[in-house]
Design a protein around this motif. Sequence first.
Motif, PDB file in Angstrom:
ATOM      1  N   PHE A 266      46.119  72.294  17.927  1.00  0.00           N
ATOM      2  CA  PHE A 266      47.178  71.303  17.716  1.00  0.00           C
ATOM      3  C   PHE A 266      48.436  71.753  18.459  1.00  0.00           C
ATOM      4  CE2 PHE A 266      47.513  67.762  14.495  1.00  0.00           C
ATOM      5  CZ  PHE A 266      46.177  67.401  14.568  1.00  0.00           C
ATOM      6  N   THR A 267      48.814  71.008  19.487  1.00  0.00           N
ATOM      7  CA  THR A 267      50.063  71.291  20.189  1.00  0.00           C
ATOM      8  C   THR A 267      51.237  70.669  19.438  1.00  0.00           C
ATOM      9  OG1 THR A 267      49.898  69.293  21.537  1.00  0.00           O
ATOM     10  CG2 THR A 267      48.831  71.300  22.391  1.00  0.00           C
ATOM     11  N   ILE A 268      52.439  71.018  19.875  1.00  0.00           N
ATOM     12  CA  ILE A 268      53.634  70.418  19.271  1.00  0.00           C
ATOM     13  C   ILE A 268      53.617  68.903  19.471  1.00  0.00           C
ATOM     14  CG2 ILE A 268      56.141  70.224  19.441  1.00  0.00           C
ATOM     15  CD1 ILE A 268      55.341  72.686  17.977  1.00  0.00           C
ATOM     16  N   ALA A 269      53.171  68.450  20.652  1.00  0.00           N
ATOM     17  CA  ALA A 269      53.138  67.011  20.927  1.00  0.00           C
ATOM     18  C   ALA A 269      52.170  66.301  19.986  1.00  0.00           C
ATOM     19  CB  ALA A 269      52.737  66.766  22.380  1.00  0.00           C
ATOM     20  N   ILE A 270      50.977  66.889  19.785  1.00  0.00           N
ATOM     21  CA  ILE A 270      50.012  66.279  18.863  1.00  0.00           C
ATOM     22  C   ILE A 270      50.560  66.321  17.437  1.00  0.00           C
ATOM     23  CG2 ILE A 270      47.702  66.499  17.881  1.00  0.00           C
ATOM     24  CD1 ILE A 270      46.749  67.520  20.572  1.00  0.00           C
ATOM     25  N   GLY A 271      51.249  67.410  17.091  1.00  0.00           N
ATOM     26  CA  GLY A 271      51.854  67.502  15.766  1.00  0.00           C
ATOM     27  C   GLY A 271      52.910  66.434  15.553  1.00  0.00           C
ATOM     28  N   PHE A 272      53.737  66.189  16.580  1.00  0.00           N
ATOM     29  CA  PHE A 272      54.730  65.127  16.476  1.00  0.00           C
ATOM     30  C   PHE A 272      54.058  63.760  16.387  1.00  0.00           C
ATOM     31  CE2 PHE A 272      58.511  67.679  17.702  1.00  0.00           C
ATOM     32  CZ  PHE A 272      59.413  67.098  16.835  1.00  0.00           C
ATOM     33  N   LEU A 273      52.944  63.601  17.098  1.00  0.00           N
ATOM     34  CA  LEU A 273      52.207  62.341  17.007  1.00  0.00           C
ATOM     35  C   LEU A 273      51.738  62.103  15.574  1.00  0.00           C
ATOM     36  CD1 LEU A 273      50.870  59.951  18.570  1.00  0.00           C
ATOM     37  CD2 LEU A 273      48.842  61.393  18.758  1.00  0.00           C
ATOM     38  N   LEU A 274      51.152  63.113  14.966  1.00  0.00           N
ATOM     39  CA  LEU A 274      50.725  63.000  13.566  1.00  0.00           C
ATOM     40  C   LEU A 274      51.934  62.792  12.655  1.00  0.00           C
ATOM     41  CD1 LEU A 274      48.594  63.183  11.323  1.00  0.00           C
ATOM     42  CD2 LEU A 274      48.840  65.683  11.404  1.00  0.00           C
ATOM     43  N   GLY A 275      53.028  63.515  12.935  1.00  0.00           N
ATOM     44  CA  GLY A 275      54.233  63.362  12.116  1.00  0.00           C
ATOM     45  C   GLY A 275      54.807  61.963  12.188  1.00  0.00           C
ATOM     46  N   GLY A 276      54.805  61.378  13.393  1.00  0.00           N
ATOM     47  CA  GLY A 276      55.281  60.006  13.525  1.00  0.00           C
ATOM     48  C   GLY A 276      54.422  59.015  12.777  1.00  0.00           C
ATOM     49  N   ILE A 277      53.121  59.318  12.671  1.00  0.00           N
ATOM     50  CA  ILE A 277      52.200  58.421  11.974  1.00  0.00           C
ATOM     51  C   ILE A 277      52.420  58.455  10.467  1.00  0.00           C
ATOM     52  CG2 ILE A 277      49.762  58.068  11.395  1.00  0.00           C
ATOM     53  CD1 ILE A 277      49.096  58.983  14.254  1.00  0.00           C
ATOM     54  N   VAL A 278      52.539  59.646   9.916  1.00  0.00           N
ATOM     55  CA  VAL A 278      52.545  59.781   8.445  1.00  0.00           C
ATOM     56  C   VAL A 278      53.946  59.872   7.855  1.00  0.00           C
ATOM     57  CG1 VAL A 278      50.274  60.881   8.441  1.00  0.00           C
ATOM     58  CG2 VAL A 278      52.329  62.302   8.602  1.00  0.00           C
ATOM     59  N   SER A 279      55.003  59.885   8.672  1.00  0.00           N
ATOM     60  CA  SER A 279      56.346  60.084   8.116  1.00  0.00           C
ATOM     61  C   SER A 279      56.923  58.877   7.372  1.00  0.00           C
ATOM     62  CB  SER A 279      57.316  60.504   9.233  1.00  0.00           C
ATOM     63  OG  SER A 279      57.322  59.562  10.282  1.00  0.00           O
ATOM     64  N   PRO A 280      56.587  57.615   7.741  1.00  0.00           N
ATOM     65  CA  PRO A 280      57.253  56.502   7.038  1.00  0.00           C
ATOM     66  C   PRO A 280      56.576  56.154   5.715  1.00  0.00           C
ATOM     67  CG  PRO A 280      55.853  55.605   8.755  1.00  0.00           C
ATOM     68  CD  PRO A 280      55.755  57.106   8.857  1.00  0.00           C
ATOM     69  N   PRO A 281      57.322  56.163   4.600  1.00  0.00           N
ATOM     70  CA  PRO A 281      56.766  55.669   3.328  1.00  0.00           C
ATOM     71  C   PRO A 281      56.455  54.179   3.415  1.00  0.00           C
ATOM     72  CG  PRO A 281      58.727  57.001   2.965  1.00  0.00           C
ATOM     73  CD  PRO A 281      58.655  56.734   4.438  1.00  0.00           C
ATOM     74  N   ASP A 282      55.543  53.747   2.580  1.00  0.00           N
ATOM     75  CA  ASP A 282      55.087  52.353   2.621  1.00  0.00           C
ATOM     76  C   ASP A 282      55.877  51.511   1.636  1.00  0.00           C
ATOM     77  OD1 ASP A 282      53.147  50.242   3.392  1.00  0.00           O
ATOM     78  OD2 ASP A 282      52.591  50.392   1.292  1.00  0.00           O
ATOM     79  N   ALA A 283      56.509  50.458   2.150  1.00  0.00           N
ATOM     80  CA  ALA A 283      57.328  49.591   1.306  1.00  0.00           C
ATOM     81  C   ALA A 283      56.488  48.792   0.325  1.00  0.00           C
ATOM     82  CB  ALA A 283      58.144  48.635   2.179  1.00  0.00           C
ATOM     83  N   VAL A 284      55.282  48.395   0.733  1.00  0.00           N
ATOM     84  CA  VAL A 284      54.420  47.580  -0.126  1.00  0.00           C
ATOM     85  C   VAL A 284      54.014  48.353  -1.378  1.00  0.00           C
ATOM     86  CG1 VAL A 284      52.242  46.339  -0.269  1.00  0.00           C
ATOM     87  CG2 VAL A 284      53.585  46.264   1.830  1.00  0.00           C
TER      88      VAL A 284
END
Length: 528
Positions: A110-128
């Motif tokens: 896992f590179t930093i770029a892949i880690g940021f990609l995963l972080g961008g995916i899972v960082s927002p809480p779901d409003a629904v």
Amino acid sequence: MHTLLPFILAMIAGIVLLNMLAKKLKIAYPILLVVAGLLVSVIPGIPYIQIDPDLIFFIFLPPLLFEAAWAGSFKEMKKWWRIITSFAFVVVFFTALSVALITNYFIPGFTIAIGFLLGGIVSPPDAVSTGAIMKFVKIPKSTAAILEGESLLNDASSLIIFRFALIAVGTGQFIWQDAAIGFLWMVVGGVGIGLISAWLFIQAHKRLPTDTSSDIAFTLISPYFMYWIAEEAHASGVLAVVAGGLLMSLKRLTFLTSASRIRGYSVWELFVFLLNGIVFLLIGLELPDVAAGLRADGIPMSTAICYGVLVTVILIAARMISSYGAMIFTYLFRRKNLPHATSLKRRMTMPLLLGWTGMRGVVSLAAALAIPLKLDNGEAFPHRNLILFITFVAILLTLLVQGLTLPMIIKRTGLFNSYIDDEGEAETRQKMKIGLKQHIHQFLKSKHETEWQGNESMAKFIQQWEERAKATEADTWMNDRTKGIFLEMLESQREYLVELNKDPKINEEIIREQLYQLDLEEERLRVV
């Protein structure tokens, strides 16, 4: 097609039934839908549903974001904009950075770029998910406004991180200057395109000879139009939809008729409910297929689950730290911007709620599924199956752990039972009702003096409103007993109309119109 169509119809029926069960059990329906999707996916012969990753964002995100913006309060967002923007941008970036650094250290390859990609995916809480859970508990108005405002903006910030990380993974490089300029354009361009598009749709509503059906149709296509134009211009489609939705919501009384608003509300409620239901079912249905991809990559299931749990813990810890950090900073430097509470202890309990409302859902799923299968050079996208699996685990765990415990925590601790900002709600409602009656009385008197002089019917009508304007809550004409009589009268009128409709000479359309008027009257009575 003949096997897929019955499955889709059965899925919609299942969504409706599971929502009924969720209300009975008093839990958020996304939790049951995800679990049901998992159970259904192991049934032999279930059709495999695969959606083109390029269409994931376009199908689901625009209407869900638009509806959230339409239902949100711009006034409250403006009031708490500092906390909202800190959660929507600073906290999302801090969460993505935490995920990137820790996964780069613990997950091989896992590179930093892949880690940021995963972080961008899972960082927002779901409003629904958060909204569904909040229906069963009472929270301060200020906290609800912060959560609603955050949910509108955190999707945009997380998807901006996702987009830049995707570029970094594909090209192997990241140029900060280009990223800064690109980020600025995505924000400014997205908001600008959204506002311009919304203005154009408002003008179309006003200037074209629209009716209720065309009004609703325009509102249904407007978020897709805003999103598509912004994405084609390489701006943020999410921010375009949010900005445009907020503007159209503010101006709704100027370009939509009452019939369009009433019927449009029902249409949108059903549309968004089905979209959310399908997405959360897909979460459960897709997980076994992702697990099969992991086995093909030679990654043990136990190892992948551990990685998923690790990322989930990071998400929860980062949000809790950020929540208390934001509250302490506000208390030290901007104390006047704190939500009003009865004590410092109660003020400091709000971050507990904000920190524990980090359920993941629709946006995380859409982003994960939107990862391309291959890079531009034809090679397989690195760790795609593992990223998908970790995302699914984070969604499942946050929904089950936080989603099931949040209402219990709020109810048993009683942390938010006596906030000042809720105490004046009944008084405000009463003041508004009295003010409306007095306003109507003055309006009628003014009309009678200038235009209706000598009209005995209007004089009696004014006298009735004068009595209503002078009435107090104790002796008001519309008390619970009177309301019950009115409701019985409405039901009696419905029975009469049903009998009248049996006459073959009667136009049924007229009967239906009158029944609709009775429905509107009943809804009005129930909120008096």
